[in-house]
Design an enzyme around this catalytic site. Structure first.
Site, PDB file in Angstrom:
ATOM      1  N   GLN A 197      14.974 -14.669 -33.320  1.00  0.00           N
ATOM      2  CA  GLN A 197      16.233 -15.380 -33.093  1.00  0.00           C
ATOM      3  C   GLN A 197      16.609 -16.101 -34.384  1.00  0.00           C
ATOM      4  O   GLN A 197      16.062 -17.162 -34.704  1.00  0.00           O
ATOM      5  CB  GLN A 197      16.075 -16.360 -31.936  1.00  0.00           C
ATOM      6  N   ARG A 217      18.559 -21.459 -29.810  1.00  0.00           N
ATOM      7  CA  ARG A 217      19.253 -20.993 -31.000  1.00  0.00           C
ATOM      8  C   ARG A 217      19.814 -19.594 -30.753  1.00  0.00           C
ATOM      9  O   ARG A 217      19.353 -18.856 -29.875  1.00  0.00           O
ATOM     10  CB  ARG A 217      18.335 -21.014 -32.217  1.00  0.00           C
ATOM     11  N   ALA A 238      21.423 -21.059 -22.951  1.00  0.00           N
ATOM     12  CA  ALA A 238      20.775 -19.913 -23.587  1.00  0.00           C
ATOM     13  C   ALA A 238      21.422 -19.570 -24.928  1.00  0.00           C
ATOM     14  O   ALA A 238      22.435 -20.153 -25.329  1.00  0.00           O
ATOM     15  CB  ALA A 238      20.810 -18.712 -22.649  1.00  0.00           C
ATOM     16  N   HIS A 239      20.833 -18.579 -25.595  1.00  0.00           N
ATOM     17  CA  HIS A 239      21.287 -18.234 -26.952  1.00  0.00           C
ATOM     18  C   HIS A 239      22.720 -17.709 -26.954  1.00  0.00           C
ATOM     19  O   HIS A 239      23.171 -17.034 -26.044  1.00  0.00           O
ATOM     20  CB  HIS A 239      20.341 -17.245 -27.627  1.00  0.00           C
ATOM     21  N   ASN A 240      23.427 -18.101 -28.009  1.00  0.00           N
ATOM     22  CA  ASN A 240      24.803 -17.655 -28.276  1.00  0.00           C
ATOM     23  C   ASN A 240      25.837 -18.209 -27.307  1.00  0.00           C
ATOM     24  O   ASN A 240      26.989 -17.763 -27.309  1.00  0.00           O
ATOM     25  CB  ASN A 240      24.894 -16.122 -28.294  1.00  0.00           C
TER      26      ASN A 240
END
Length: 341
Positions: A197, A217, A238-240
């Site tokens: 990530q 991240r 969560a990511h993004n």
């Protein structure tokens, strides 16, 4: 303990004073617990009957409630908003000394602004930049090349991973983790292959994050939290994920990856939101909402069955489970009736 003359408080709050302006106010309290020296507030006319028993030295209220006042009063249009502002003026939250604890570990390449406070056993890694008046609580970790803007505060035991950017005047409560790896894996014939990530987390100005919340991240692009966002305790971002300016997220919310939420939204507690989709501006999701599809129109959205007595709920659940069969039977009956006509 902070104290202020009622007249001075009225001036700071842009409130209309009724009564003795020399009364000294030492704190804010509820109508039920207020004593001499306290100021309280009334947001609902149904509490008028309690004014006679209230021992507060002053009450914040609307013009319509003023005839029922039994003490000094500050008249405003929005008592609850005024309560928030006067609570800031009379805040008793402990402030740390503006110093660096001897046990703090600070890399020589870190850049510290003026009046920075760093608590015991905190770790500040290489390349970190802390703006003026930043407060880092005891036991915090700030990873390599992260930046924290002026006036921001991390309470004890907050973890900020590498390459994270936090804006000005932010507040992050204890136990929160910002910048851990997102849940990114590829499947190779039943075996999970980790995807590094390499994105960041970018947090805007005036953001407040509750205790034990996790913000992952990005996988490639960044996870972004807009200006003025407030996030409660124990949320998973969560990511993004991208959260627009001034959106509020209540406790226990779970957001899946690559979700984009607009501005001025309110997400009720324990809601679960699917990823790889968008929610437009000015959407309210009520508590325990399960959002599986994009929302393209502003408004209030709900899901699930509210609490019922168990016997009633069992019947409701049975009806829901059989609704497809009942729909088919109804259509069959309609066809037969139409044929008879």
């Amino acid at each position: 303990m902070p104290s202020i003359r009622l007249a001075d408080l009225a001036q700071q709050l842009d409130a209309e004073l009724h009564g003795d302006g020399d009364i000294v106010i030492t704190g804010v309290a509820s109508m039920q617990s207020a004593q001499t020296g306290h100021i309280t507030f009334m947001v609902n006319p149904k509490y008028r009957e309690h004014l006679g028993l209230c021992q507060a030295s002053a009450v914040v209220m609307t013009q319509d409630d003023l005839p029922f006042a039994k003490s000094a009063a500050l008249v405003v249009k929005n008592p609850y908003l005024t309560y928030a502002r006067m609570a800031q003026i009379l805040d008793t939250t402990p402030q740390p000394a503006q110093n660096i604890a001897p046990s703090a570990v600070i890399d020589a390449t870190a850049k510290l602004g003026n009046n920075v406070s760093i608590g015991a056993n905190a770790v500040i890694e290489s390349g970190v930049e802390l703006g003026d008046n930043v407060i880092i609580g005891a036991g915090c970790f700030v990873g390599k090349n992260s930046k924290i803007g002026a006036g921001s505060r991390l309470w004890a035991n907050v973890t900020i991973y590498h390459e994270i950017q936090i804006g000005q005047n932010c507040l992050i409560q204890s136990g929160t983790v910002v910048g851990a790896d997102g849940f990114g894996y590829a499947n190779d014939r039943g075996n999970w292959v980790k995807i590094p990530q390499i994105g960041r987390v970018i947090i805007g100005d005036r953001v407040e994050i509750g205790a034990c919340t996790t913000i992952d991240r990005g996988a490639l692009d960044d996870t972004i939290i807009g200006n003025g966002v407030i996030i409660d305790n124990q949320c998973q971002i969560a990511h993004n994920v991208v959260i627009g300016d001034n959106t509020a997220v209540a406790g226990g919310v779970i957001m899946a990856g690559s979700l984009k939420i607009g501005r001025y939204c309110m997400i009720g507690g324990a809601s679960v939101i699917n990823g790889h989709m968008e929610i437009c501006d000015k959407v309210t999701v009520t508590g325990m909402g399960m959002v599986m599809r994009p929302i393209t129109e502003p408004g209030v959205y709900s899901s699930g069955i509210p609490l019922q007595p168990n016997k009633v709920w069992r019947k409701t659940a049975a009806l829901v489970m059989n609704i497809d069969d009942m729909s088919k039977r109804l259509k069959s009956l309609e066809r037969k009736v139409n044929q008879q006509d």
